[in-house]
Design an enzyme around this catalytic site. Structure first.
Site, PDB file in Angstrom:
ATOM      1  N   LYS A  73       0.846  -1.211   0.000  1.00  0.00           N
ATOM      2  CA  LYS A  73       0.000   0.000   0.000  1.00  0.00           C
ATOM      3  C   LYS A  73       0.872   1.249   0.000  1.00  0.00           C
ATOM      4  CE  LYS A  73      -1.753   1.563   4.060  1.00  0.00           C
ATOM      5  NZ  LYS A  73      -1.374   2.981   4.279  1.00  0.00           N
ATOM      6  N   ASN A  74       1.878   1.258   0.877  1.00  0.00           N
ATOM      7  CA  ASN A  74       2.670   2.479   1.042  1.00  0.00           C
ATOM      8  C   ASN A  74       3.646   2.728  -0.107  1.00  0.00           C
ATOM      9  OD1 ASN A  74       1.292   2.951   3.348  1.00  0.00           O
ATOM     10  ND2 ASN A  74       2.977   2.479   4.757  1.00  0.00           N
TER      11      ASN A  74
ATOM     12  N   ARG B 124      -4.279  10.857   4.905  1.00  0.00           N
ATOM     13  CA  ARG B 124      -3.145  11.780   4.982  1.00  0.00           C
ATOM     14  C   ARG B 124      -2.203  11.652   3.793  1.00  0.00           C
ATOM     15  NH1 ARG B 124      -1.587  14.632   8.723  1.00  0.00           N
ATOM     16  NH2 ARG B 124       0.554  14.242   8.088  1.00  0.00           N
TER      17      ARG B 124
ATOM     18  N   ARG C 105      -8.501  -0.334   5.116  1.00  0.00           N
ATOM     19  CA  ARG C 105      -7.648   0.657   4.440  1.00  0.00           C
ATOM     20  C   ARG C 105      -6.333   0.017   3.992  1.00  0.00           C
ATOM     21  NH1 ARG C 105      -5.865   4.869   8.077  1.00  0.00           N
ATOM     22  NH2 ARG C 105      -4.500   5.068   6.295  1.00  0.00           N
TER      23      ARG C 105
ATOM     24  N   CYS D 138      -4.236  12.910  13.116  1.00  0.00           N
ATOM     25  CA  CYS D 138      -5.031  11.698  13.028  1.00  0.00           C
ATOM     26  C   CYS D 138      -4.849  10.942  14.325  1.00  0.00           C
ATOM     27  CB  CYS D 138      -4.636  10.862  11.819  1.00  0.00           C
ATOM     28  SG  CYS D 138      -3.022  10.145  11.972  1.00  0.00           S
TER      29      CYS D 138
ATOM     30  N   ASP E 291       4.774   0.619  12.107  1.00  0.00           N
ATOM     31  CA  ASP E 291       3.538  -0.002  11.608  1.00  0.00           C
ATOM     32  C   ASP E 291       3.362  -1.444  12.084  1.00  0.00           C
ATOM     33  OD1 ASP E 291       2.844   2.323  10.376  1.00  0.00           O
ATOM     34  OD2 ASP E 291       3.224   1.649   8.329  1.00  0.00           O
TER      35      ASP E 291
ATOM     36  N   ARG F 294       1.059  14.593  13.246  1.00  0.00           N
ATOM     37  CA  ARG F 294       1.531  14.385  11.877  1.00  0.00           C
ATOM     38  C   ARG F 294       1.538  15.652  11.002  1.00  0.00           C
ATOM     39  NH1 ARG F 294      -0.794   8.620   9.866  1.00  0.00           N
ATOM     40  NH2 ARG F 294       1.041   8.642   8.573  1.00  0.00           N
ATOM     41  N   PRO F 295       2.354  16.637  11.355  1.00  0.00           N
ATOM     42  CA  PRO F 295       2.443  17.835  10.511  1.00  0.00           C
ATOM     43  C   PRO F 295       3.146  17.525   9.185  1.00  0.00           C
ATOM     44  CG  PRO F 295       4.081  17.903  12.251  1.00  0.00           C
ATOM     45  CD  PRO F 295       3.280  16.654  12.476  1.00  0.00           C
ATOM     46  N   ILE F 296       3.101  18.490   8.235  1.00  0.00           N
ATOM     47  CA  ILE F 296       3.840  18.303   6.983  1.00  0.00           C
ATOM     48  C   ILE F 296       4.882  19.411   6.815  1.00  0.00           C
ATOM     49  CG2 ILE F 296       2.102  16.933   5.751  1.00  0.00           C
ATOM     50  CD1 ILE F 296       1.372  19.538   4.207  1.00  0.00           C
ATOM     51  N   ASP F 297       5.373  19.932   7.964  1.00  0.00           N
ATOM     52  CA  ASP F 297       6.331  21.041   7.908  1.00  0.00           C
ATOM     53  C   ASP F 297       7.608  20.677   7.136  1.00  0.00           C
ATOM     54  OD1 ASP F 297       6.530  19.322  10.242  1.00  0.00           O
ATOM     55  OD2 ASP F 297       8.256  20.533  10.835  1.00  0.00           O
ATOM     56  N   LEU F 298       8.058  19.428   7.262  1.00  0.00           N
ATOM     57  CA  LEU F 298       9.300  19.048   6.569  1.00  0.00           C
ATOM     58  C   LEU F 298       9.095  19.007   5.053  1.00  0.00           C
ATOM     59  CD1 LEU F 298      10.496  16.208   8.987  1.00  0.00           C
ATOM     60  CD2 LEU F 298      11.347  18.557   8.865  1.00  0.00           C
TER      61      LEU F 298
HETATM   62  C1  UD1 Z   1       4.556   6.779   6.362  1.00  0.00           C
HETATM   63  C2  UD1 Z   1       3.637   5.584   6.208  1.00  0.00           C
HETATM   64  C3  UD1 Z   1       3.114   5.142   7.572  1.00  0.00           C
HETATM   65  C4  UD1 Z   1       4.278   4.891   8.519  1.00  0.00           C
HETATM   66  C5  UD1 Z   1       5.217   6.092   8.561  1.00  0.00           C
HETATM   67  C6  UD1 Z   1       6.478   5.833   9.380  1.00  0.00           C
HETATM   68  C7  UD1 Z   1       2.689   5.930   4.032  1.00  0.00           C
HETATM   69  C8  UD1 Z   1       1.498   6.268   3.210  1.00  0.00           C
HETATM   70  N1  UD1 Z   1       2.533   5.962   5.337  1.00  0.00           N
HETATM   71  O1  UD1 Z   1       3.769   7.837   6.910  1.00  0.00           O
HETATM   72  O2  UD1 Z   1       2.363   3.942   7.394  1.00  0.00           O
HETATM   73  O3  UD1 Z   1       3.774   4.655   9.808  1.00  0.00           O
HETATM   74  O4  UD1 Z   1       5.635   6.430   7.227  1.00  0.00           O
HETATM   75  O5  UD1 Z   1       7.142   4.713   8.908  1.00  0.00           O
HETATM   76  O6  UD1 Z   1       3.743   5.610   3.506  1.00  0.00           O
HETATM   77  N2  UD1 Z   1       6.759  14.449  10.757  1.00  0.00           N
HETATM   78  C9  UD1 Z   1       6.895  15.783  11.062  1.00  0.00           C
HETATM   79  N3  UD1 Z   1       6.883  16.679  10.041  1.00  0.00           N
HETATM   80  C10 UD1 Z   1       6.737  16.312   8.736  1.00  0.00           C
HETATM   81  C11 UD1 Z   1       6.610  14.939   8.438  1.00  0.00           C
HETATM   82  C12 UD1 Z   1       6.611  14.033   9.467  1.00  0.00           C
HETATM   83  O7  UD1 Z   1       7.020  16.149  12.228  1.00  0.00           O
HETATM   84  O8  UD1 Z   1       6.744  17.170   7.860  1.00  0.00           O
HETATM   85  C13 UD1 Z   1       6.760  13.452  11.855  1.00  0.00           C
HETATM   86  C14 UD1 Z   1       5.403  12.729  11.936  1.00  0.00           C
HETATM   87  O9  UD1 Z   1       4.482  13.470  12.708  1.00  0.00           O
HETATM   88  C15 UD1 Z   1       5.810  11.446  12.596  1.00  0.00           C
HETATM   89  C16 UD1 Z   1       7.206  11.180  12.025  1.00  0.00           C
HETATM   90  O10 UD1 Z   1       7.686  12.434  11.555  1.00  0.00           O
HETATM   91  O11 UD1 Z   1       5.882  11.605  13.990  1.00  0.00           O
HETATM   92  C17 UD1 Z   1       7.239  10.174  10.903  1.00  0.00           C
HETATM   93  O12 UD1 Z   1       6.412  10.583   9.853  1.00  0.00           O
HETATM   94  P1  UD1 Z   1       6.666  10.174   8.335  1.00  0.00           P
HETATM   95  O13 UD1 Z   1       7.897   9.350   8.232  1.00  0.00           O
HETATM   96  O14 UD1 Z   1       6.561  11.395   7.504  1.00  0.00           O
HETATM   97  O15 UD1 Z   1       5.408   9.238   8.071  1.00  0.00           O
HETATM   98  P2  UD1 Z   1       4.339   9.331   6.898  1.00  0.00           P
HETATM   99  O16 UD1 Z   1       5.016   9.593   5.602  1.00  0.00           O
HETATM  100  O17 UD1 Z   1       3.215  10.213   7.309  1.00  0.00           O
END
Ligand code: UD1
Length: 426
Positions: free
Chosen positions: A23-24, A94, A398, A118, A306, A123-127
């Site tokens: 899926k991912n 997300r 899902r 969630c 996961d 889970r922000p997207i700041d990065l």
């Molecule tokens: C992806 C996977 C999810 C898995 C996760 C970690 C998909 C669709 N989903 O989620 O199943 O659990 O990787 O292996 O592939 N973070 C920030 N800022 C950002 C981005 C992330 O603070 O801009 C934090 C998140 O809140 C979290 C951590 O970094 O605490 C890891 O997130 P990330 O690796 O980005 O996971 P996803 O891509 O959302």
């Protein structure tokens, strides 16, 4: 009325299942198709899941034609597509935020409603945004939406403060047409990112270093049609191995890439399970009772977050006290409440769960709060005495294709039934 999975536990699961496509890996590769300007991407081994349907709906909303049948998907992208994404779909999943990088890159503009938090964390997207802005995009966050604009993205060095999977994918896709060279440092090394890089390369992108902490992308002018095979789903495969072990049975999972399962297999062996690796397949079982171990979730190749809930279900029945540290998501212990109602002895202290092995779990009504928490409750139900009724199955669907059929084929006693909320004894 909603559907409930009734599991009569205590039957050792035995036999073999084939891993679904990841899926991912599929979700970002579907988003990457948006980089085609009049072209077609064909995907093989696509899992039939709710999240995949949501991404297909999002692509269709943007003007793309998506055909999906028998695990094969064809994504036909016209010359012109929309750059504005609808809140209804983005808030549903997300991973919809993965279209931001490709849309910005090919349309010069993208609007994305902020996905928000969630169940497992904020889970922000700041990065993601920091990376895109370093490449020259102007980013504005207002009225609950991100608007990103760039007439041209420029290659540059982007150091990620944390190896975020989504941020690595978004920046990687945005960099495909950027002028010059982009280096993503402290990039996530997950196999799903390597699958995305491979897909982009098949489409004509110039990428190297995926699977390491530094990914190098040299901008190209255009991409072309391609055909890509999705890698097997390491989380789904691992969940079925754990289902065999937790029930005292023996499950073989076929069609896997063994090295993607290393962290789980090492921990299973440490806990006393026997693991038999063969080409493209793996089997796990226990001769004696499992014993406690410590587990810490980390970015790949560390132990996957996961699989943390499923591992916790298993360790609830091991002898001794295990300590599980969750280092990726701050609130990923929502399964603990229901495991405790089934008889597990778990204490949560901050990001640490102390799991005292108990002799048995007892079935009761439980509710999936998110995808992997739901999988953990199914595992607990398979091992528990009596009947476990798992509610809120939409979370589990899902990410697990035909999970009821797959575990039934391994000998589980279960059925799906309709239940009204007032009938449930919480
Ligand atoms: C992806 C996977 C999810 C898995 C996760 C970690 C998909 C669709 N989903 O989620 O199943 O659990 O990787 O292996 O592939 N973070 C920030 N800022 C950002 C981005 C992330 O603070 O801009 C934090 C998140 O809140 C979290 C951590 O970094 O605490 C890891 O997130 P990330 O690796 O980005 O996971 P996803 O891509 O959302």
């Amino acid at each position: 009325m909603s559907q409930v999975l009734c599991i009569r536990g205590g039957h050792p699961l035995r036999g073999a299942v084939v891993a679904q496509g990841s899926k991912n890996a599929t979700l970002p590769i579907m988003a990457a198709a948006l980089l085609l300007k009049g072209g077609k991407l064909r995907l093989k081994r696509v899992p039939n899941l709710l999240d995949i349907a949501t991404m297909a709906d999002l692509l269709k909303y943007l003007g793309v034609c998506v055909d999906f049948d028998n695990h094969e998907m064809s994504i036909d992208v016209p010359e012109e597509i929309s750059w504005e994404t609808p809140p209804s779909l983005v808030r549903k999943m997300r991973a919809s935020s993965l279209v931001l990088g490709p849309l910005l890159s090919r349309c010069g503009k993208a609007v994305l409603p902020l996905p928000g938090g969630c169940a497992i964390g904020s889970r922000p997207i700041d990065l993601h945004l920091k990376g895109l802005s370093k490449m020259g995009a102007s980013i504005e966050v207002a009225h609950g939406a991100v608007t990103a604009e760039a007439r041209e993205l420029r290659g540059t060095r982007i150091y990620l403060d944390f190896p975020s999977v989504g941020a690595t994918e978004n920046v990687l896709m945005a960099a495909v047409f950027a002028k010059g060279e982009t280096l993503i440092e402290n990039a996530a090394r997950e196999p799903e990112i390597a699958n995305l890089a491979q897909a982009l390369r098949e489409m004509g992108a110039d990428i190297s270093g995926e699977g390491t902490g530094i990914i190098r992308i040299r901008g190209v002018d255009a991409l072309h049609d391609a055909e890509v095979e999705i890698i097997p789903d390491r989380i789904e495969a691992s969940t079925y191995l754990l289902a065999g072990v937790i029930t005292g049975g023996e499950v073989t999972v076929k069609g896997v890439i063994l090295e993607h399962l290393d962290a789980l297999l090492a921990k299973l062996e440490e806990a006393g399970a026997t693991v038999a690796r063969n080409e493209g397949e793996v089997k796990a079982y226990v001769k004696n009772k499992l014993h406690s171990i410590n587990v810490k979730t980390l970015p790949y190749p560390g132990f996957p977050t996961d699989l943390q809930p499923q591992m916790m279900a298993l360790l609830s029945l091991a002898s001794g006290t295990s300590v599980i540290r969750e280092e990726i998501f701050e609130a990923r212990f929502l399964h603990v409440g229901d495991l405790k109602r089934m008889g597990a002895a778990i204490e949560v202290q901050g990001n640490m769960a102390i799991v005292k092995g108990c002799p048995e779990l007892m079935g009761c009504d439980v509710k999936a709060t998110d995808l992997r928490a739901g999988a953990a409750l199914i595992l607990a139900g398979l091992a528990a005495k009596g009947e476990t009724r798992v509610h809120a199955l939409q979370h589990i669907w899902r990410g697990y294709e035909q999970i009821e059929e797959k575990i039934a084929s391994l000998g589980a006693s279960l059925n799906l039934t309709e239940m009204a909320e007032e009938e449930v004894k919480w």
